[in-house]
Every structure is written in C-alpha cells, then in structure tokens.
Design an enzyme around this catalytic site. Structure first.
Site, short mmCIF file in Angstrom:
data_model
loop_
_atom_site.label_atom_id
_atom_site.label_comp_id
_atom_site.label_asym_id
_atom_site.label_seq_id
_atom_site.Cartn_x
_atom_site.Cartn_y
_atom_site.Cartn_z
CE LYS A 1 -0.66 0.05 5.06
NZ LYS A 1 -2.11 -0.34 5.87
NE ARG A 2 4.27 2.97 4.45
CZ ARG A 2 3.69 3.55 5.84
NH1 ARG A 2 3.11 4.46 4.62
NH2 ARG A 2 2.99 3.84 6.48
#
Ligand code: GLU
Length: 496
Positions: A253-254
């Site tokens: 998700k980063r």
C-alpha cells in the site's frame, strides 16, 4: 464430487485488491466446472478482526461482481462461514490431534522461546521450536492442561526427511522438515491459528480445489501434515503468482493503491478490473487481452495459469478501462456515471459542505472538483509557498500517513482529533502543519474543510493522495523511510 472453491479473507483491514484477484480465480474455476464458490471469513485473530472490515470486504467483493454461493451473509449447508462461530469444532479437532500424538501442548514461557530464537539466529539456523514440550510425559502434560496452566498446542513436525507435495501450477515440490516450524495450532487464548482453522474448514466444507496466493506455498508442509494426521485427503492446490511492482517486489500500500475502494472511487469498472486481474495469472487460449469473466469461464483451462510474477501496471488497467467505457451504449454509460458518483447519495454528503458557500449554482463545481474528480497533479513548487520547507512537509505527510494507517474511525471528528494530536506531538503549529495536508488532499491551500474532505474521500483515496504528494516532494527512499519510521516511533503517539 462437485467442485467447491473458496476465498477466505481475514477481516483485519480494508478490502484488498489481492482478495479480489484470488476470489476471481476461485469464482471462475468453480463456475467453469459447474461447482460452488464459497466465502469464508477467517476472523480468528481477535485483536485485529472487526465486523466493519468484514462488511467492507463483502461489499467490495460484491461491487467487483464476484458473488458467492455460500457465505456468512447468504448461508449454506456447510455453515457457519465465520470462523469465530466455529470455535468448538477447532477445539474438538485440536484435542483429537493431541490425543493421537499429532500435536502436543506446549507450556514454554516467552523468555525461553526468545532465548531459543536468539541462539538459533546466532548459529544461523532456521528459527524453529526445539520440541522441548513434546518430550514431556503425556500424563504430566495432561495434568498441567487440566489444572489450567497457560499453554498453546503445537503441531508435531518430523526432525528429518522431506515433505513432498504437489502444486497444480508448479508441479512437485519438496521442503525439508527441518525448515518447518512446529506451528502453533491453538493459541493461549484458546483460539485456533489460521493453519488449523483453514485445514479443518476446507475439509469440513468439502473444498476440492484451493487457489490462493503464492505466499502460502511455504505453509503446505504443515497443512499436509494436518490432513494426513486426520486421515483426510488433500484438496488440489494452486498457488497463484503474487501481484508485483515493476521491480519485482510484492505490491504494497505504500507503493501502489491496494485498496479495492480506491479502484471503485477512481472509476474503474468492475468488469474491466476483473479482466485486468485475470490477465495477472492467466491467458486466453487465443491470447486476446480483452475478455469478459463469462468468456474466461467458458474458456477456462487451469493449465493456462501462470507462475510468472505479473507486474501490476496501472497504465494497462487505464487502457483496458477506457476500452470498456468507449464500447458502452450511451445509456449504459450514463447509468455507470450515476452509479459511480454523480448520484443523490454523494450529493447528500456534499450538500452540507457547499450550500452555505454558494451564491450561484455554477460556483458549486470548482468547490467539489477535487472531491468528485482527481485533484491536480502536484510538484514540489506547490509546497513552496508554505511556511514549512520541503523536508518538513515530507516529514509531516509521512507521519500523517503512518498515523492514518492506524486510524479505525474515519469520520471528521476522529480524523481531526488524530491529526491535531500528531501536530502537537511534532510540536508544529496547527496551521503550518495542516497546510501541506491541504495541498496533498485538495491540490491547493484554499478548499472545503479539510477533515470533511478527508472523511468524504475515504481512506484509500487519502492514502493514494498522500503517496503522490510524497513523490512530488522528492519521494522516500528505503533509507529515508527507515529514518522516518524511527522518528515516528519516537513520538510515541497514542493510536487508540
Ligand atoms: N485468511 C487467509 C488470507 O487472508 C487465507 C489464506 C488461504 O486462502 O488459505 O489470505
């Protein structure tokens, strides 16, 4: 025997695109063979599971068009389909394994296990439980269990030899038993771990084919042992390739939007997303790239499943989505636009924000552009007029991202409280602190109230805007990320 497949998400966060990917393959596999596709909720992690997450996951999978024949919300004859409602079953099976010698109670205190791991790491050995409690006298260990002594139940794993199993995509695989830990099957709180619960359920629910992410391949020896010890036959396993970034790392998700709600909000069509996800692990016999899930189901042949790490490439998804949009009848297109965002429900959320700020209706549009549409693309100059310099803006946005990842409640007041206390902890005046967040969220410093905007956009959209703002500010290298992580930890933020 009829084919039965399942997807088994853990309700511990936002709906993930990887869950839709795995669900799609299980859905198509079952449908192509006239079988059933089941949704099971794996909520045995009491701390991290929530019913809000379960609801969000089921809604997102429904939106994606991946409906199931049996599940917690639709019932079925193999229920309950939520693991927290099946605890007595796991307990009974764990007892059975202990009685037959396939598993054993373990009373080792944390200090002993920590010490063991330290020693093994120092000797460059694979960290593994050393079997200490397996060697206890069975009568003694039974007495200690009966007297209520804290314990876990561990799987007894052979010390020597190799475990052989086959993966339908990858062929025969061998893993030495020495590399397999004596897995905890029942935790000290009496809840089963994933390994016990999943195997028991897959068996009792009559699952014939398991298609799941490649990350579970290394769990196969443990699962195989459990099946064997119960005398159950092993379902066929297909470990699907993980979705990867261009550099081969797992999507995270980063780096990428991984939340299904991001895809929904941005306006990808579910059928285009399914088509795209299908291409990540499979190809049509005629190699064509655009195909519906029905066409995929009709042509499905598991021999065409691939092992290669598919690159998750949003430009390709954009192209595919455009193909679907342009080939739609106008009426259908209008219906989709309304489904997407231009509808009463969205207007109801926006009206309280804009009504008092509007003189002519035309003034509405520039106010909500960044809420209904994308916000402007940013570069470093957008942050230049702010009081904080670029480095501080980056630090602030990074820490906000970390704080929001731990934030459960996503409403205006909760967001405001979380962000303000972070500003206090970082000792930056609120106005200066909020300015880069305004730019990241709205693309400008003057916009509708910030926390209302964030509440409206939702977690996935805010996360992706923060990520692109960080990129505009020069990006966060691995080294920098480590430092920021430490700085954030040093603030000792109360995340409850
Ligand atoms: N609950 C597991 C997960 O979240 C399921 C893994 C499996 O499919 O066996 O991925």
């Amino acid at each position: 025997m009829s084919v039965r497949t399942r997807v088994a998400p853990s309700p511990t966060g936002d709906p993930h695109v990887g869950t839709a990917y795995v669900a799609l393959f299980n859905h198509v596999f079952a449908r192509s063979r006239g079988g059933q596709f089941i949704l099971r909720i794996e909520d045995t992690d009491q701390q991290r599971s929530s019913s809000a997450s379960e609801t969000a996951i089921t809604e997102a999978l429904r939106w994606a068009g991946l409906d199931w024949d049996e599940g917690p919300d639709v019932g079925g004859e193999f229920g309950p389909y939520r693991q927290s409602e099946r605890l007595a079953l796991y307990r009974r099976h764990a007892d059975e394994l202990v009685a037959s010698g396939g598993a054993f109670p373990c009373f080792c205190p944390r200090e002993r296990l920590d010490e063991l791991r330290r020693r093994q790491q120092a000797n460059r050995e694979t960290p593994r439980y050393d079997g200490h409690c397996r060697n206890l006298d069975p009568a003694e260990s039974r007495d200690r269990v009966v007297s209520g002594e804290t314990h876990v139940v561990r799987l007894d794993v052979p010390e020597t030899g190799v475990c052989q199993f086959s993966d339908e995509i990858r062929g025969a695989i061998e893993i030495p038993w020495q590399q397999v830990d004596m897995q905890i099957l029942v935790k000290s709180d009496g809840f089963p771990t994933y390994h016990l619960a999943a195997v028991v359920d897959d068996h009792l629910m009559g699952i014939t084919h398991i298609l799941r992410g490649e990350e579970w391949l290394s769990s196969m020896p443990k699962h195989r042992l459990i099946y064997d010890r119960f005398g159950w036959s092993l379902p066929s396993h297909y470990h699907l390739p993980l979705l990867r970034n261009a550099d081969g790392s797992k999507v995270s998700k980063r780096r990428n939007p991984t939340g299904l709600n991001y895809y929904r909000r941005i306006g990808y069509l579910p059928e285009a997303l399914r088509n795209y996800l299908a291409l990540m692990g499979w190809s049509m016999p005629d190699e064509r790239e655009i195909f519906s899930t029905e066409e995929m189901t009709a042509a499905f042949d598991s021999d065409r499943l691939t092992t290669g790490g598919p690159v998750f490439d949003l430009a390709k998804l954009d192209w595919l989505n455009g193909q679907y949009i342009r080939s739609m009848a106008t009426d259908e297109f209008m219906r989709r636009v309304a489904d997407w965002a231009i509808n009463r429900e969205n207007l109801a959320a926006l009206a309280p924000l804009v009504q008092q700020r509007t003189e002519r209706l035309v003034d509405l549009l520039p106010q909500v552009d960044y809420l209904l549409g994308d916000r402007a693309t940013l570069d470093e100059d957008d942050f230049a007029p702010l009081r904080l310099d670029a480095d501080d803006c980056l630090r602030v946005l990074d820490h906000i991202g970390r704080r929001l990842d731990a934030q459960d409640a996503w409403d205006r007041d909760a967001l405001q409280a979380a962000i303000r206390s972070l500003a206090d902890a970082m000792d930056i005046p609120t106005r200066d602190f909020l300015a880069p967040l305004f730019v990241a969220v709205a693309g400008r410093t003057v916009a509708l109230p910030l926390f209302d905007s964030m509440a409206y956009l939702g977690r996935d959209m805010v996360r992706s805007r923060l990520a692109s703002a960080l990129t505009a500010l020069g990006g966060v290298s691995k080294k920098k990320a480590k430092r920021l992580e430490r700085d954030y930890a040093d603030l000792q933020i109360d995340e409850t």
